[in-house]
Scaffold this active site. Structure first.
Site, PDB file in Angstrom:
ATOM      1  N   ASN A  11      15.454  -8.989  -9.952  1.00 27.30           N
ATOM      2  CA  ASN A  11      14.623  -7.779 -10.397  1.00 27.30           C
ATOM      3  C   ASN A  11      14.015  -8.979 -11.491  1.00 27.30           C
ATOM      4  OD1 ASN A  11      15.693  -5.252  -9.754  1.00 27.30           O
ATOM      5  ND2 ASN A  11      15.180  -4.753 -11.947  1.00 27.30           N
ATOM      6  N   HIS A  29     -35.092  -7.865   1.707  1.00 27.41           N
ATOM      7  CA  HIS A  29     -35.018  -6.757   2.253  1.00 27.41           C
ATOM      8  C   HIS A  29     -35.319  -7.208   3.875  1.00 27.41           C
ATOM      9  CE1 HIS A  29     -36.252  -4.076  -1.073  1.00 27.41           C
ATOM     10  NE2 HIS A  29     -37.482  -5.409  -1.448  1.00 27.41           N
ATOM     11  N   SER A  47     -18.812 -12.773  27.309  1.00 29.23           N
ATOM     12  CA  SER A  47     -18.573 -11.692  28.075  1.00 29.23           C
ATOM     13  C   SER A  47     -18.039 -11.750  29.074  1.00 29.23           C
ATOM     14  CB  SER A  47     -19.944 -11.535  27.903  1.00 29.23           C
ATOM     15  OG  SER A  47     -19.521  -9.605  28.814  1.00 29.23           O
ATOM     16  N   LYS A  83     -23.646 -14.322  27.878  1.00 29.48           N
ATOM     17  CA  LYS A  83     -23.421 -14.225  26.868  1.00 29.48           C
ATOM     18  C   LYS A  83     -23.149 -15.487  26.375  1.00 29.48           C
ATOM     19  CE  LYS A  83     -23.555  -9.858  24.863  1.00 29.48           C
ATOM     20  NZ  LYS A  83     -24.175  -9.466  24.311  1.00 29.48           N
ATOM     21  N   ASN A  93     -21.361 -15.395  22.511  1.00 26.76           N
ATOM     22  CA  ASN A  93     -21.120 -13.898  21.046  1.00 26.76           C
ATOM     23  C   ASN A  93     -21.140 -14.479  19.703  1.00 26.76           C
ATOM     24  OD1 ASN A  93     -21.519 -12.207  22.817  1.00 26.76           O
ATOM     25  ND2 ASN A  93     -20.231 -11.741  23.553  1.00 26.76           N
ATOM     26  N   GLU A 144     -18.260 -12.476  13.502  1.00 26.56           N
ATOM     27  CA  GLU A 144     -17.944 -11.070  13.243  1.00 26.56           C
ATOM     28  C   GLU A 144     -16.404 -11.010  12.929  1.00 26.56           C
ATOM     29  OE1 GLU A 144     -18.947  -9.559  17.532  1.00 26.56           O
ATOM     30  OE2 GLU A 144     -21.341 -10.111  16.803  1.00 26.56           O
ATOM     31  N   TYR A 159      11.307  -2.813 -13.674  1.00 23.90           N
ATOM     32  CA  TYR A 159      11.163  -2.352 -12.518  1.00 23.90           C
ATOM     33  C   TYR A 159      11.335  -0.847 -11.987  1.00 23.90           C
ATOM     34  CZ  TYR A 159      12.131  -3.608  -7.477  1.00 23.90           C
ATOM     35  OH  TYR A 159      12.364  -3.439  -5.804  1.00 23.90           O
ATOM     36  N   GLN A 190       7.759  -3.367  -4.482  1.00 25.44           N
ATOM     37  CA  GLN A 190       8.371  -3.703  -2.765  1.00 25.44           C
ATOM     38  C   GLN A 190       7.128  -4.222  -1.842  1.00 25.44           C
ATOM     39  OE1 GLN A 190      12.724  -4.330  -1.562  1.00 25.44           O
ATOM     40  NE2 GLN A 190      11.839  -2.932   0.293  1.00 25.44           N
ATOM     41  N   LYS A 202       4.265  -6.671  -1.736  1.00 28.69           N
ATOM     42  CA  LYS A 202       4.169  -7.896  -0.741  1.00 28.69           C
ATOM     43  C   LYS A 202       3.689  -8.081   0.966  1.00 28.69           C
ATOM     44  CE  LYS A 202       8.453  -9.416  -2.681  1.00 28.69           C
ATOM     45  NZ  LYS A 202       8.608  -7.790  -3.652  1.00 28.69           N
TER      46      LYS A 202
HETATM   47  N1  ARG Z   1      13.271  -6.854  -2.604  1.00 27.87           N
HETATM   48  C1  ARG Z   1      13.256  -6.398  -3.373  1.00 27.87           C
HETATM   49  C2  ARG Z   1      11.525  -6.737  -3.750  1.00 27.87           C
HETATM   50  O1  ARG Z   1      10.973  -6.946  -3.427  1.00 27.87           O
HETATM   51  C3  ARG Z   1      13.963  -7.295  -4.542  1.00 27.87           C
HETATM   52  C4  ARG Z   1      14.093  -6.514  -6.464  1.00 27.87           C
HETATM   53  C5  ARG Z   1      15.324  -5.472  -5.733  1.00 27.87           C
HETATM   54  N2  ARG Z   1      15.492  -5.156  -7.056  1.00 27.87           N
HETATM   55  C6  ARG Z   1      16.119  -3.660  -7.227  1.00 27.87           C
HETATM   56  N3  ARG Z   1      16.440  -3.539  -8.306  1.00 27.87           N
HETATM   57  N4  ARG Z   1      16.358  -3.421  -6.037  1.00 27.87           N
HETATM   58  O2  ARG Z   1      10.970  -5.809  -4.922  1.00 27.87           O
END
Ligand code: ARG
Length: 467
Positions: A110, A156, A277, A283, A285, A290, A317, A322, A325
């Protein structure tokens, strides 16, 4: 299926559960930070006598070797491990035997993952800042070259008053400058080390948290272990800053798309930054602009996703976290990629100065200045506004600009007009007379450019310290 926690279980994890739970597919992105954090932890354990100096040195050397092997591709990160933490620890144990098993003393995944994510995000903050600085350098160059390039300013999306290209670019300079200062704020707030928070309640080992914090370049340790493992505010702040950066890039992209259109032709995007295109041979573009505009939604999505993930999590935690990420990583890479590509597109773009100038001439952008002229000749502003309005209507019917009228024609609308009206409403005069700081006159712009040059010559922390 290689796991760190088999002891109290009597059954194998179901394969689908294992896959659902595993994070190795994405947290391998911060293997370098995971190893860096482990090295700091082990050095501290050695300093505190929790590990012998010999054990400490062996583990550090082995972790460094593992990092090198992953860097070089000799050691491949495979999904046989649950997460990057297990991968590194398993490899350490494989290479060092029992000594390797001591790595995780006084630590939990954690606080480990809280540290890894913070280290990785901190690096992203710095890299994003560097890219913004490059973009600002490009913008400032265009500003310097175009303090007298007249173009229409819009409200505008209707032509409003004449400005210069330098002035228009200067607006974006301000936006990205603020974006950098947001990154600085985030850095200052986030740069505290959660390592040593343990699972949630610290540990009974005599850890030196100040020492690990210092080794890892933090200002100090976080002050509450439960918060240490479960705070993702810094990430939300960074995603918010990235969203704002993307919003700015998207506005800028929208303008470039309009300017690059057949109707406007204010700019021409370089061939290297345009696409064709498959069916229409003529064209060219503005796909990069965009895409930048389009990818903004992805970054906003990451912000909304994390805000929602965090809103119902009790301390400390929980595995929900998780989910911080994948979308964050995507947002980091997306935003950095967009800044870099946008910068390349901007640096190579050609400005059709004569088209911009003509557009300013033909859009009654000097109507306000014509009204101001009458005011200076004793006519109340509201009446002057009405007179110029009638003149504009007359010009539209005759398909001409105010400047194209003769003095006699003008005097039919008001006897206050004199020969100097033409000088008073020329594009140059309209721009040059706007002298207050922040306004478009070349004189005012030179002052601003000098300030921005000084700002870019410094690093952001030096810049902020002064204010
Ligand atoms: N893969 C977990 C995360 O990204 C890591 C921490 C895991 N901790 C646990 N108590 N299972 O958060």
């Amino acid at each position: 299926m290689a796991q760190l926690w088999g002891g109290r279980f009597t059954k194998e994890t179901d394969r689908l559960v294992y896959n659902f739970n595993a994070s190795i597919g994405f947290d391998q992105k911060f293997y370098a930070q995971d190893i860096e954090g482990s090295i700091a932890h082990v050095r501290m354990l050695g300093k505190q006598g929790i590990l012998t100096t010999e054990e400490m040195e062996q583990i550090v050397a082995c972790l460094e070797q593992i990092k090198q092997d992953v860097d070089s591709g000799k050691l491949e990160i495979t999904d046989e491990y649950e997460d990057i933490h297990s991968f590194v620890e398993a490899n350490l144990i494989e290479r060092l035997g029992d000594t390797g098993k001591k790595l995780h003393t006084g630590r939990s995944r954690n606080d480990q993952v809280a540290l890894d994510m913070r280290l990785y995000t901190r690096l992203q903050v710095l890299e994003t800042d560097e890219l913004l600085k490059e973009l600002l350098t490009t913008i400032l160059k265009i500003m310097k070259e175009n303090t007298d390039t007249i173009m229409p300013g819009f409200t505008h999306l209707q032509k409003a008053q004449p400005i210069t290209l330098a002035h228009h670019m200067g607006a974006y300079f301000e936006m990205f400058k603020r974006d950098r200062s947001r990154l600085y704020d985030i850095f200052v707030r986030m740069n505290y080390c959660p390592l040593g928070s343990g699972a949630l309640a610290g540990t009974t080992y005599p850890l030196d948290r100040e020492y690990t914090a210092e080794l890892l370049g933090f200002f100090g340790p976080t002050l509450n272990s439960m918060d240490g493992v479960s705070d993702r505010d810094y990430l939300i702040e960074f995603l918010s800053a990235l969203s704002t950066i993307m919003m700015h890039l998207s506005r800028f992209s929208e303008e470039i798309i309009i300017w690059n259109s057949n109707e406007y032709q204010f700019v021409e995007i370089d061939d290297a930054y345009s696409t064709g295109s498959s069916i229409m041979p003529q064209k060219k573009n503005p796909d990069i602009a965009e895409l930048v505009r389009g990818k903004t939604g992805r970054v906003y999505g990451a912000l909304m996703s994390l805000l929602t993930t965090m809103k119902g999590i009790p301390l400390a935690y929980n595995k929900d976290m998780q989910e911080d990420k994948e979308l964050s990583f995507d947002a980091f890479d997306t935003a950095k990629g967009c800044i870099a590509l946008f910068n390349g597109m901007l640096a190579t773009m050609r400005f059709n100065k004569d088209v911009m100038r003509k557009s300013a001439n033909n859009g009654f952008t000097n109507a306000t200045d014509a009204a101001d002229y009458l005011v200076n000749h004793g006519i109340p502003f509201r009446d002057a506004h009405g007179i110029i309005g009638q003149i504009v209507l007359y010009c539209i019917e005759k398909n001409m600009a105010i400047d194209d009228m003769s003095l006699e024609e003008l005097q039919k609308f008001s006897p206050a007009f004199e020969q100097d009206i033409f000088e008073a409403i020329s594009m140059e005069t309209c721009v040059d007379k706007r002298l207050t700081i922040g306004a478009p006159s070349p004189q005012a712009m030179e002052q601003v450019i000098a300030i921005q040059e000084e700002y870019l010559a410094k690093n952001w922390w030096e810049e902020e310290e002064e204010t």
